[in-house]
Write a protein that holds these residues in place. Structure first.
Motif, PDB file in Angstrom:
ATOM      1  N   UNK A 196      69.157  43.381  56.807  1.00 54.82           N
ATOM      2  CA  UNK A 196      68.780  43.506  55.401  1.00 54.82           C
ATOM      3  C   UNK A 196      70.041  43.403  54.560  1.00 54.82           C
ATOM      4  N   UNK A 197      69.840  43.082  53.279  1.00 54.76           N
ATOM      5  CA  UNK A 197      70.960  42.909  52.365  1.00 54.76           C
ATOM      6  C   UNK A 197      71.089  44.159  51.496  1.00 54.76           C
ATOM      7  N   UNK A 198      72.211  44.892  51.585  1.00 53.56           N
ATOM      8  CA  UNK A 198      72.353  46.096  50.748  1.00 53.56           C
ATOM      9  C   UNK A 198      72.432  45.731  49.272  1.00 53.56           C
ATOM     10  N   UNK A 199      71.872  46.603  48.445  1.00 52.02           N
ATOM     11  CA  UNK A 199      71.912  46.386  47.007  1.00 52.02           C
ATOM     12  C   UNK A 199      72.497  47.621  46.347  1.00 52.02           C
ATOM     13  N   UNK A 200      73.588  47.469  45.604  1.00 48.19           N
ATOM     14  CA  UNK A 200      74.222  48.648  45.003  1.00 48.19           C
ATOM     15  C   UNK A 200      73.346  49.308  43.947  1.00 48.19           C
ATOM     16  N   UNK A 201      73.396  50.624  43.928  1.00 43.65           N
ATOM     17  CA  UNK A 201      72.713  51.431  42.921  1.00 43.65           C
ATOM     18  C   UNK A 201      73.778  52.220  42.188  1.00 43.65           C
ATOM     19  N   UNK A 202      73.619  52.378  40.879  1.00 44.51           N
ATOM     20  CA  UNK A 202      74.667  53.068  40.128  1.00 44.51           C
ATOM     21  C   UNK A 202      74.914  54.460  40.700  1.00 44.51           C
ATOM     22  N   UNK A 203      76.180  54.867  40.685  1.00 46.15           N
ATOM     23  CA  UNK A 203      76.637  56.060  41.404  1.00 46.15           C
ATOM     24  C   UNK A 203      75.903  57.323  40.956  1.00 46.15           C
ATOM     25  N   UNK A 204      75.689  57.482  39.652  1.00 42.91           N
ATOM     26  CA  UNK A 204      75.059  58.701  39.154  1.00 42.91           C
ATOM     27  C   UNK A 204      73.631  58.843  39.689  1.00 42.91           C
ATOM     28  N   UNK A 205      72.847  57.766  39.597  1.00 37.16           N
ATOM     29  CA  UNK A 205      71.466  57.798  40.111  1.00 37.16           C
ATOM     30  C   UNK A 205      71.463  58.067  41.600  1.00 37.16           C
ATOM     31  N   UNK A 210      64.618  47.735  44.209  1.00 35.73           N
ATOM     32  CA  UNK A 210      65.276  47.885  45.512  1.00 35.73           C
ATOM     33  C   UNK A 210      64.205  48.193  46.553  1.00 35.73           C
ATOM     34  N   UNK A 211      64.450  47.779  47.773  1.00 34.08           N
ATOM     35  CA  UNK A 211      63.501  48.042  48.847  1.00 34.08           C
ATOM     36  C   UNK A 211      63.686  49.463  49.364  1.00 34.08           C
ATOM     37  N   UNK A 212      62.730  49.914  50.171  1.00 35.12           N
ATOM     38  CA  UNK A 212      62.835  51.251  50.760  1.00 35.12           C
ATOM     39  C   UNK A 212      64.070  51.357  51.639  1.00 35.12           C
ATOM     40  N   UNK A 213      64.386  50.287  52.361  1.00 33.02           N
ATOM     41  CA  UNK A 213      65.561  50.282  53.231  1.00 33.02           C
ATOM     42  C   UNK A 213      66.843  50.387  52.423  1.00 33.02           C
ATOM     43  N   UNK A 214      66.917  49.628  51.337  1.00 32.48           N
ATOM     44  CA  UNK A 214      68.117  49.660  50.497  1.00 32.48           C
ATOM     45  C   UNK A 214      68.327  51.032  49.868  1.00 32.48           C
ATOM     46  N   UNK A 227      74.833  40.960  42.844  1.00 36.77           N
ATOM     47  CA  UNK A 227      74.402  41.814  43.949  1.00 36.77           C
ATOM     48  C   UNK A 227      73.520  41.065  44.907  1.00 36.77           C
ATOM     49  N   UNK A 228      72.871  40.005  44.472  1.00 33.99           N
ATOM     50  CA  UNK A 228      72.002  39.238  45.348  1.00 33.99           C
ATOM     51  C   UNK A 228      72.815  38.180  46.086  1.00 33.99           C
TER      52      UNK A 228
END
Length: 357
Positions: free
Chosen positions: A65-74, A180-184, A356-357
């Motif tokens: 799977x391809x990781x997708x960054x999420x903002x640090x605070x969230x 974002x997916x559940x895995x990400x 990110x993609x």
């Protein structure tokens, strides 16, 4: 196969994986706790999440799977909230009777419905509410025995209830809002969930068991079952995020009560746990409630799809000037975004999200 058919197969698969893995880990942990004397549930959960993160890290390195960054605070707040609710649920069981703990778990569904109605403007039909009441009645009859109240236990139960509901609603909301997916999402948040439980777990477990996890005798059999529990937990954690993301927090809780009924049944068949007519009656009522919930959910889903198709067909038959703006706005926005991108005027946030993609 149509996209709707593939989606339904995916949902059914995620539900089956969640039920199977959850029942398996309960049986494994029951043996670990009851037969081998390993009572440190919170610390064990931190190991579960650590192994889950390491497994997903290997999977993404192998390009599963391809990781997708999420903002640090969230990411940090969400991870800490999830870890906190797990710890509070363990404390709730430790400071309350089993019956009161089960009542707390039963309260998660109506409280989730309340929160989603107030803050997300989600509407639940009378049919859905009625089926949930039948379900909760059945599970209550089957699992709630004694109800002993104490002030500290009630405070902890209330905190566990609120944090659990909010974390599950956020699990669904974040996946949909941030795409974002559940895995990400699990990959990004599991280190923080593991960290808070890794730090607080030994203290929580010592408070509940009056024993130290560091002084336990870790023989070969204990290590084998801890390893097995951690491996099953990867599937449990993955399927939890998958089910909440593809369905809803309420559906996940309904599934959780199905697991409760299955665990009671397996306990009687495999472990010879005591089983009464009250347990049987409660399980049958709960299964009937689950059937009603599934039926009404499917019917409402089909009606919504038919309504959306009718709306699209009516819009197609209208002149362009009379068509609604509902579909026009995103299209216009995407065109403008495309022009901005060609001119190099995309905002930094959108550039980063595309990279990110």
């Amino acid at each position: 196969m149509s996209s709707d058919g593939s989606s339904q197969i995916g949902v059914i698969g995620s539900l089956a994986l969640s039920v199977t893995s959850s029942v398996a880990i309960v049986i494994c942990n029951k043996y670990l706790i009851s037969s081998l004397g390993f009572l440190f549930a919170t610390t064990l959960t931190s190991w579960h999440l650590l192994v889950t993160f390491l497994t997903l890290h290997v999977a993404q390195r192998l390009h599963f799977f391809e990781p997708k960054p999420i903002d640090a605070q969230t990411n940090i707040l969400f991870g800490l909230l999830n870890g906190t609710c797990i710890g509070l649920l363990n404390l709730c069981l430790g400071f309350n009777s089993v019956g009161f703990y089960q009542m707390t778990k039963l309260a998660i569904i109506p409280f989730t419905v309340l929160l989603e109605t107030i803050f997300l403007n989600k509407r639940f039909s009378q049919s859905i509410k009625m089926s949930l009441m039948v379900l909760l009645l059945g599970v209550g009859i089957a699992s709630v025995t004694d109800l002993q109240l104490n002030f500290l236990g009630s405070i902890i139960a209330a905190l566990a209830l609120v944090t659990t509901c909010v974390s599950q609603i956020l699990t669904n909301t974040i996946q949909k809002k941030l795409k974002v997916s559940s895995t990400q999402l699990l990959y990004q948040s599991s280190p923080y969930q593991s960290a808070i439980l890794f730090v607080t777990g030994p203290f929580v477990d010592k408070m509940l068991t009056h024993r130290s996890v560091f002084a336990f005798n870790y023989n070969v059999q204990v290590l084998v079952f801890i390893t097995l529990s951690c491996l099953i937990a990867v599937s449990v954690n993955f399927s939890t995020f998958l089910v909440i993301g593809t369905t809803s927090p309420v559906t996940y809780q309904v599934l959780g009560h199905l697991k409760t009924c299955l665990i009671l049944s397996f306990g009687f068949v495999l472990l010879k746990d005591p089983f009464t007519a009250r347990n049987i009656l409660g399980i049958l009522i709960a299964i009937f409630g689950m059937g009603l919930y599934s039926y009404f959910s499917v019917q409402e889903s089909r009606n919504k799809k038919l309504e959306s198709k009718d709306s699209l067909n009516s819009n197609d038959s209208l002149p362009i000037s009379q068509a609604t703006d509902k579909e026009g706005t995103p299209l216009l926005s995407s065109k403008l975004a495309g022009l901005d991108e060609e001119n190099g005027n995309l905002p930094d946030e959108e550039k980063n999200s595309k990279n990110a993609f």
